[in-house]
Design a protein around this motif. Structure first.
Motif, short mmCIF file in Angstrom:
data_model
loop_
_atom_site.label_atom_id
_atom_site.label_comp_id
_atom_site.label_asym_id
_atom_site.label_seq_id
_atom_site.Cartn_x
_atom_site.Cartn_y
_atom_site.Cartn_z
N TYR A 155 -2.94 6.50 6.71
CA TYR A 155 -3.49 5.81 7.65
C TYR A 155 -3.36 4.32 7.34
CZ TYR A 155 -6.07 10.25 8.95
OH TYR A 155 -6.50 11.27 9.37
N HIS A 160 -0.41 8.71 10.56
CA HIS A 160 0.90 9.41 10.56
C HIS A 160 1.45 10.17 9.76
CE1 HIS A 160 1.96 5.78 8.39
NE2 HIS A 160 2.99 6.37 7.93
N ARG A 161 1.85 11.50 10.01
CA ARG A 161 2.38 12.27 9.05
C ARG A 161 3.61 12.08 8.46
NH1 ARG A 161 0.33 16.89 7.79
NH2 ARG A 161 -1.20 16.97 9.29
N SER A 162 3.42 12.21 7.05
CA SER A 162 4.35 11.98 6.02
C SER A 162 4.47 13.11 5.12
CB SER A 162 4.36 10.48 5.31
OG SER A 162 5.31 10.38 4.26
N VAL A 194 -1.20 12.66 5.39
CA VAL A 194 -1.35 11.83 6.64
C VAL A 194 -1.56 10.48 6.20
CG1 VAL A 194 -2.67 11.30 8.58
CG2 VAL A 194 -2.31 13.69 8.14
#
Length: 117
Positions: A73, A65-67, A71
């Motif tokens: 994991y 998920h992009r933060s 990304v």
């Protein structure tokens, strides 16, 4: 539960590489990680980690998920659990077969008993 054998193939293929297993172990220990933080823990480059993460992601063993620009994991254990269950079921089937063979062998007349008559 019906298991998709293609999914099992994907998982086993992903797990065949020792570096991918190490990446999973680091993620399990840390909870999450980026390609950069994972590369800091492993003897490979960030680019190599990115390639391994792509394989693990395709096998649904990790989820990213992009933060911001990164990304992150995390482990996604559902397919791993399903594959482990498939392996346990396969082992149980073999146990049943081996017990049947053992019973047949134990109930058979010994070869030297046929000549004693």
């Amino acid at each position: 539960m019906t298991l998709d054998l293609d999914a099992v193939d994907d998982v086993l293929g992903a797990l065949a590489d020792p570096m991918r297993r190490r990446i999973l172990a680091v993620l399990a220990r840390q909870g999450e990680g980026t390609a950069t933080t994972l590369a800091a823990e492993l003897p490979v480059s960030r680019q190599a980690v990115v390639k391994h993460l792509a394989v693990l992601d395709r096998a649904c063993l990790v989820a990213g998920h992009r933060s911001g620009r990164e990304v992150r994991y995390v482990l996604s254990p559902q397919r791993l659990d399903a594959t482990a269950q498939w392996m346990a079921d396969l082992a149980a089937e073999w146990d049943v077969r081996l017990r049947a063979i053992k019973r047949l062998a134990e109930s058979a007349v010994p070869l030297d008993a046929e000549t004693d008559g």
